[in-house]
Scaffold this active site. Sequence first.
Site, PDB file in Angstrom:
ATOM      1  N   HIS A   1       0.833  -1.201   0.000  1.00 51.68           N
ATOM      2  CA  HIS A   1       0.000   0.000   0.000  1.00 51.68           C
ATOM      3  C   HIS A   1       0.871   1.256   0.000  1.00 51.68           C
ATOM      4  CE1 HIS A   1       1.078  -0.483   4.224  1.00 51.68           C
ATOM      5  NE2 HIS A   1       0.738   0.790   4.434  1.00 51.68           N
TER       6      HIS A   1
ATOM      7  N   ASP B   1       0.629   4.928   1.974  1.00 51.93           N
ATOM      8  CA  ASP B   1      -0.115   5.388   3.146  1.00 51.93           C
ATOM      9  C   ASP B   1      -1.217   6.388   2.791  1.00 51.93           C
ATOM     10  OD1 ASP B   1       1.184   3.829   5.060  1.00 51.93           O
ATOM     11  OD2 ASP B   1       2.837   5.259   5.240  1.00 51.93           O
TER      12      ASP B   1
ATOM     13  N   HIS C   1       4.769   0.093   0.252  1.00 48.94           N
ATOM     14  CA  HIS C   1       5.517  -0.697   1.240  1.00 48.94           C
ATOM     15  C   HIS C   1       4.644  -1.801   1.811  1.00 48.94           C
ATOM     16  CE1 HIS C   1       3.532   2.499   3.478  1.00 48.94           C
ATOM     17  NE2 HIS C   1       3.584   1.726   4.545  1.00 48.94           N
TER      18      HIS C   1
ATOM     19  N   ARG D   1       5.198   5.830  14.148  1.00 50.85           N
ATOM     20  CA  ARG D   1       5.141   6.450  12.811  1.00 50.85           C
ATOM     21  C   ARG D   1       4.643   7.877  12.894  1.00 50.85           C
ATOM     22  NH1 ARG D   1       1.265   4.208   8.159  1.00 50.85           N
ATOM     23  NH2 ARG D   1       0.096   6.144   8.352  1.00 50.85           N
TER      24      ARG D   1
HETATM   25  C1  SIN Z   1       3.037   0.974   7.925  1.00 51.33           C
HETATM   26  O1  SIN Z   1       2.423   0.554   6.966  1.00 51.33           O
HETATM   27  O2  SIN Z   1       3.121   2.172   8.170  1.00 51.33           O
HETATM   28  C2  SIN Z   1       3.748  -0.001   8.858  1.00 51.33           C
HETATM   29  C3  SIN Z   1       5.050  -0.432   8.297  1.00 51.33           C
HETATM   30  C4  SIN Z   1       5.789  -1.341   9.242  1.00 51.33           C
HETATM   31  O3  SIN Z   1       5.340  -1.566  10.358  1.00 51.33           O
HETATM   32  O4  SIN Z   1       6.843  -1.840   8.847  1.00 51.33           O
END
Ligand code: SIN
Length: 283
Positions: A102, A104, A259, A274
């Site tokens: 995805h 973000d 990612h 995050r």
């Molecule tokens: C996310 O999608 O922000 C999480 C990524 C992660 O935990 O590695």
Amino acid sequence: MGCRAFDLSRIAGALGAELHGIDLAASLDDGAIAEIRQALLDHLVIFFHDQHLTPEQHLAFGRRFGDLQIHDYVEGMPEHRQILEVRKEEDETGANFGGGWHSDVSYLEEPALGSILYAREVPAIGGDTMFANMYLAYDALSDGMKKLLDGMTAIHSARRAYGLQSNYFREGKRSMKIRRSSNAEREVEHPVVRTHPETGRKALYVNRGFTIRFSDMTEQESAPLLEYLYRHATRPEFTCRFQWHRNAIAFWDNRCVQHYAINDYHGQRRVMHRVTVNGDRPY
Ligand code: SIN
């Protein structure tokens, strides 16, 4: 541009670079921030090791790149709502947060510019994150496919993850506080191929997490081509994989990167913080 603020080493052919010799807790001047920003534009995802930031310093670093976001569906930390804690405990065996390709918050009219993820606790083994370069994904398409996609738009929505009918995070124990809401049904339209506002490069901009269908088509009609694009976009040669250590930071550009957080560490705790930097409307 010659690097003054850090040493840089690439981690894969497709994207990703580690920046060494810079302390993000220090007060960085505008020149250092400009170099970090340029490294992000050049390498799409950048990594820092052995960083020791308080939540306030993490937020302050994020603010050097833009306004910060409060997530609509995931409760932020009580004292710092702009920090989203990505947490999975030893006894959680369900889906993990971010465990699918995805970009973000692409369901927002103005999706995120970037995300800055700080590893607070990591499993002894597993819990890596993968990243994929959407410029390469676009560039590798045939001229015919590029011509077709260049004029198209797609509908994005948060409903699969956060809608009232979502099963995504229902199973098993979950320590993150994730809200389901009818607001998640909202749909926004984005170009299938977006132009990066800073580099001017074209990037494929559909993702399995939040893209629902092409505009003016049904989900069924859209599915075959979307499925092709999702698979194409994450071909191994467009990706890199980052193995976390405690106190590492990854900063990725959501405008040209997807990612995937790998869920292979059941029985171990993983805690990440995050900070998400707001972006602008894709065109
Ligand atoms: C996310 O999608 O922000 C999480 C990524 C992660 O935990 O590695």
